[in-house]
Scaffold this motif. Structure first.
Motif, short mmCIF file in Angstrom:
data_model
loop_
_atom_site.label_atom_id
_atom_site.label_comp_id
_atom_site.label_asym_id
_atom_site.label_seq_id
_atom_site.Cartn_x
_atom_site.Cartn_y
_atom_site.Cartn_z
N GLN A 1 39.38 37.32 -20.46
CA GLN A 1 40.17 37.65 -21.39
C GLN A 1 40.72 36.26 -22.09
OE1 GLN A 1 40.75 40.68 -22.88
NE2 GLN A 1 42.01 39.70 -24.27
N ARG A 2 41.18 35.34 -21.13
CA ARG A 2 41.75 34.02 -21.45
C ARG A 2 40.59 33.46 -22.20
NH1 ARG A 2 44.46 34.22 -16.74
NH2 ARG A 2 43.09 32.84 -15.61
N ALA A 3 39.39 33.34 -21.83
CA ALA A 3 38.26 32.70 -22.29
C ALA A 3 37.93 33.27 -23.79
CB ALA A 3 37.11 32.73 -21.48
N LYS A 4 38.17 34.92 -23.70
CA LYS A 4 37.71 35.48 -25.04
C LYS A 4 38.83 34.86 -26.14
CE LYS A 4 37.23 39.83 -26.96
NZ LYS A 4 37.47 41.41 -26.83
N GLU A 5 40.37 35.01 -25.83
CA GLU A 5 41.18 34.68 -26.48
C GLU A 5 41.09 33.16 -27.15
OE1 GLU A 5 44.83 35.32 -24.53
OE2 GLU A 5 44.62 37.72 -25.01
N THR A 6 40.69 32.17 -26.29
CA THR A 6 40.25 30.87 -26.68
C THR A 6 39.12 30.65 -27.38
OG1 THR A 6 41.29 30.36 -24.54
CG2 THR A 6 39.92 28.45 -25.64
N ASP A 7 38.04 31.38 -27.36
CA ASP A 7 36.86 31.44 -28.13
C ASP A 7 37.37 32.03 -29.51
OD1 ASP A 7 35.38 30.56 -26.13
OD2 ASP A 7 34.43 32.41 -25.97
#
Length: 150
Positions: free
Chosen positions: A103-109
């Motif tokens: 989820q954090r990676a998706k938000e960062t992207d």
């Protein structure tokens, strides 16, 4: 009830579940080891146990008789249950951490993509306003030359 039993049997016999069965078997074996270790620690310095073992043909026969008892099996079962619960809890916690990381990676992207879009839009806006800025500068320069007195 028969459908649940059939489903459980299919789950246990499917080749996809071999790793899970191996994990459960290993956990049960570890529980057996822990119960045996606890027993050894409990009787290590017990003189009454040592005397009884000497009368009954040794500690090995005493432990064999103990491992056939219902109390031993109850301890083993409860230890295995506790280990399986702990294993499942750890698996769930790991799943939660992995999900949170994704989820954090998706938000960062998404944030990076949004920032890039804003940057591109700002650059386009800047380029659109270039002619206006240049023409107003030229007008300013021409006006200042006309106003000068020589």
């Amino acid at each position: 009830a028969f459908e649940l039993a059939k489903q459980a049997h299919a789950d246990l016999t499917s080749p996809d579940r071999e790793d899970a069965k191996r994990d459960v078997d290993g956990t049960i074996a570890h529980a057996l080891h822990l119960v045996r270790e606890a027993r050894r620690k409990a009787v290590r310095g017990d003189n009454a146990y040592l005397a009884a073992a000497a009368l009954r043909g040794g500690a090995a026969k005493m432990e064999e008789a103990h491992e056939k008892s219902d109390g031993f099996h109850a301890q083993w079962r409860s230890q295995a249950k506790a280990l399986l619960i702990q294993l499942e809890w750890r698996r769930r916690q790991l799943g939660k951490r992995v999900k949170a990381q994704e989820q954090r990676a998706k938000e960062t992207d998404e944030k990076n993509e949004e920032d890039f879009k804003k940057k591109v839009a700002k650059k386009k806006q800047w380029d659109k306003g270039r002619d206006k800025r240049a023409s107003s500068w030229r007008d300013f320069m021409h006006k200042s030359k006309k106003k000068k007195k020589s």
